[in-house]
Design an enzyme around this catalytic site. Structure first.
Site, short mmCIF file in Angstrom:
data_model
loop_
_atom_site.label_atom_id
_atom_site.label_comp_id
_atom_site.label_asym_id
_atom_site.label_seq_id
_atom_site.Cartn_x
_atom_site.Cartn_y
_atom_site.Cartn_z
N ASP A 25 26.12 -57.14 -6.59
CA ASP A 25 26.55 -58.64 -6.01
C ASP A 25 26.06 -59.93 -6.37
OD1 ASP A 25 28.08 -57.15 -4.04
OD2 ASP A 25 26.53 -57.14 -2.69
N ASP A 81 21.07 -58.79 4.63
CA ASP A 81 22.39 -58.26 4.58
C ASP A 81 23.12 -58.34 5.74
OD1 ASP A 81 22.04 -57.20 2.22
OD2 ASP A 81 21.67 -55.12 2.71
N MET A 134 16.97 -66.15 1.27
CA MET A 134 16.55 -65.22 0.23
C MET A 134 17.51 -65.21 -0.92
SD MET A 134 15.41 -62.11 2.51
CE MET A 134 14.76 -61.01 1.26
#
Length: 451
Positions: free
Chosen positions: A136, A332, A354
Site C-alpha cells: 500500500d 489499520d 504512523m
C-alpha cells in the site's frame, strides 16, 4: 508439485482481471446476521515466510484466501517450495527442495510482506537477495529496522536499489534494541533468531497479535521464546527447526471492520470466534463514537439501531481517536473509524500518527457528502452525522477500500468502487459475505483498467 495460485475456489483470479472489476453498491440496507472473521492476514504472511526455516512440512490452517496470500505463496513456489491446499483454508508447505535465494522482483512488488522472506533465507542459507517490497502507498515505511536487526545478528548488508544480505559465517545470537517497534522488522528478527543457536534478545519489539501468532508457530517448530506479547523478547534459537501444524488466529482488523459496517447501517450483527482481548482498544475507540459492543463468550454482538453519538472529552473538549503501536488503537482501523465518525453526531479528531498518506482517501467521502476537514497529512476533523449519497470512487489501498464500502452501504443511492483488487488483497470474498448479511452489492466488469 507445482502450485497454481490462481486456482482458489473463491479467489478473484478465477474471474476476469481484478483491475477490470468494480463493486456496485445500493446503500441504505441494514447489515444483519452472523459472520465468521477470516484468519489474520498479517499473521498468515509471516507464517508463510517461516516455512522456509525448515525442510519439513508445515501445515497452516485458517489461512485467508486473499490476494496478498496468493502473492506470498507464489513467491515461495518460485523459490522452490511445494504448496498444496488441503482444505478450504488449510495449506501445506514444504521447503525441502528450496535452493534459490533470489526473490522474484515482479511478485515482490505486489506486497510489502515480500521482505519477510529475508530473515528465513538469511538464517537457513546464509544469503538473501531481495528486491524492494511493494504494498500500500500509505506513506514512508522504513526498511532500516530490518537491516539493523540483520546487522546485529552478524549479517553483511549491501543496499543499492536491491538488498544483498550475506552471513558467510552464519548468524550469531545477540542483544539489540530496535529504533522503532516495527511489526515486520520484529517478525524478520524473530524468524532469523529462531534458526540461530543461542539466545537473542530483542528490545522495543512489536507485540501485535500477529507477532504473537508467529512466535507461537516458531515455538511449535522447535524454538523457545520468552516474552510473547511484550516488547522484550528472548529467542533461544536452534540448529534446526521442524514441521508444525498451526492455526492462524482471527483477524481483529476484519472484526473491527464488520463492527463498523453493522453500526453504520443499523443492523444487528454477531461476529463469531473473536479474541476479546485483541479488541480492548478498538472497543474503547468505537465506544467514543457511540458504538455499543457486547460479548457473548468469544462472540462480538453489535446491537441493532445504534444511535452513534461522539462522547466529548472532559470539559466538553473535542474527542480524539489516535493510533499507535500495540496495544494502542491499530493504524489499520483509522480509516474505518473515520468512516464511522461520518455517521456519528458530534465532532472528533482522527489522528493517524504512523502513515502520512493514510488519510488521502478522505476526499472521496467528502464528495459523498461527509463533512471532514483534513488539517494535515496526519489529522482530520470529522463533523457528523452526514447524509451520504452514492458516488463513483477508486480504492487506493486495502483499508481505504473498506472505509469506502462502509460509506457506500450507508449512503443513499448507488455507488461504484473501482480498483477493488486492493480490497481483495485484504478481505476474503467480501462481496459474497456482505450479501449474506443483506447488503446489495455486486461485482461487475469495469469499462477501464485503473493505473
Amino acid at each position: 508439485m507445482a502450485f497454481d495460485t490462481l486456482a482458489f475456489p473463491h479467489d478473484p483470479g478465477t474471474r476476469t482481471d481484478p483491475r477490470m472489476e468494480k463493486f456496485i453498491i445500493e446503500g441504505g440496507t441494514p447489515l444483519s446476521g452472523t459472520v465468521v472473521p477470516a484468519g489474520n492476514k498479517n499473521a498468515a504472511l509471516p507464517a508463510l515466510a517461516a516455512t522456509l526455516l525448515t525442510g519439513d512440512e508445515v501445515v497452516l490452517r485458517n489461512i485467508p484466501r486473499i490476494r496478498d496470500v496468493e502473492a506470498m505463496i507464489e513467491l515461495l513456489v518460485r523459490l522452490g517450495a511445494k504448496a498444496e491446499w488441503r482444505e478450504e483454508n488449510a495449506l501445506s508447505i514444504r521447503c525441502d527442495d528450496v535452493t534459490e535465494t533470489e526473490v522474484d522482483e515482479a511478485w515482490a512488488e505486489r506486497i510489502r510482506a515480500s521482505f519477510l522472506l529475508a530473515g528465513p533465507l538469511l538464517a537457513r542459507f546464509g544469503v538473501a537477495e531481495m528486491p524492494p517490497p511493494g504494498g500500500d502507498v500509505i506513506g514512508r515505511r522504513r526498511l532500516d529496522p530490518h537491516l539493523d536487526a540483520f546487522r546485529a545478528l552478524g549479517a553483511e548488508v549491501e543496499a543499492n536499489g536491491r538488498f544483498e544480505l550475506r552471513a558467510p559465517d552464519g548468524l550469531h545470537a545477540c542483544d539489540f534494541f530496535m529504533d522503532e517497534p516495527s511489526v515486520m522488522a520484529t517478525e524478520n528478527a524473530l524468524m532469523a533468531a529462531a534458526l540461530t543457536p543461542g539466545s537473542t534478545v530483542i528490545h522495543n519489539a512489536a507485540s501485535e497479535p500477529h507477532v504473537q501468532d508467529l512466535a507461537r508457530l516458531l515455538m511449535q517448530m522447535g524454538a523457545r521464546i520468552e516474552g510473547i506479547g511484550s516488547n522484550r523478547m528472548i529467542i533461544h534459537g536452534q540448529e534446526e527447526l521442524g514441521g508444525a501444524d498451526f492455526t492462524i488466529g482471527p483477524d481483529h482488523i476484519e472484526v473491527g471492520s464488520f463492527i463498523a459496517l453493522a453500526a453504520c447501517t443499523g443492523g444487528e450483527l454477531r461476529v463469531r470466534g473473536c479474541v476479546p482481548d485483541h479488541l480492548r482498544m478498538t472497543r474503547l475507540a468505537f465506544e467514543r463514537l457511540g458504538c455499543v459492543i457486547d460479548y457473548d463468550g468469544p462472540d462480538v454482538i453489535v446491537p441493532a439501531g445504534q444511535c452513534l453519538r461522539i462522547r466529548s472529552d472532559e470539559g466538553d473538549a473535542v474527542s480524539k481517536i489516535e493510533d499507535g503501536p500495540w496495544p494502542a488503537f491499530p493504524a489499520d482501523l483509522t480509516s474505518i473509524a473515520l468512516a464511522m465518525a461520518t455517521q456519528a453526531e458530534g465532532l472528533v479528531l482522527i489522528h493517524e500518527k504512523m502513515f502520512e498518506n493514510r488519510l488521502f482517501f478522505v476526499d472521496k467521502l467528502v464528495t459523498m457528502g461527509a463533512r471532514v476537514i483534513v488539517c494535515d497529512p496526519h489529522r482530520a476533523v470529522v463533523s457528523g452525522p452526514s447524509r451520504l449519497h452514492g458516488e463513483r470512487m477508486e480504492s487506493p489501498d486495502i483499508r481505504a477500500g473498506m472505509a469506502m464500502l462502509i460509506a457506500a452501504l450507508c449512503a443513499e443511492g448507488r455507488s461504484e468502487i473501482g480498483n477493488i483488487r486492493q480490497i481483495d488483497r485484504g478481505y476474503e470474498r467480501i462481496d459474497e459475505r456482505l450479501r449474506a448479511l443483506g447488503a446489495r452489492i455486486e461485482r461487475v466488469a469495469s469499462e477501464r483498467v485503473p493505473a
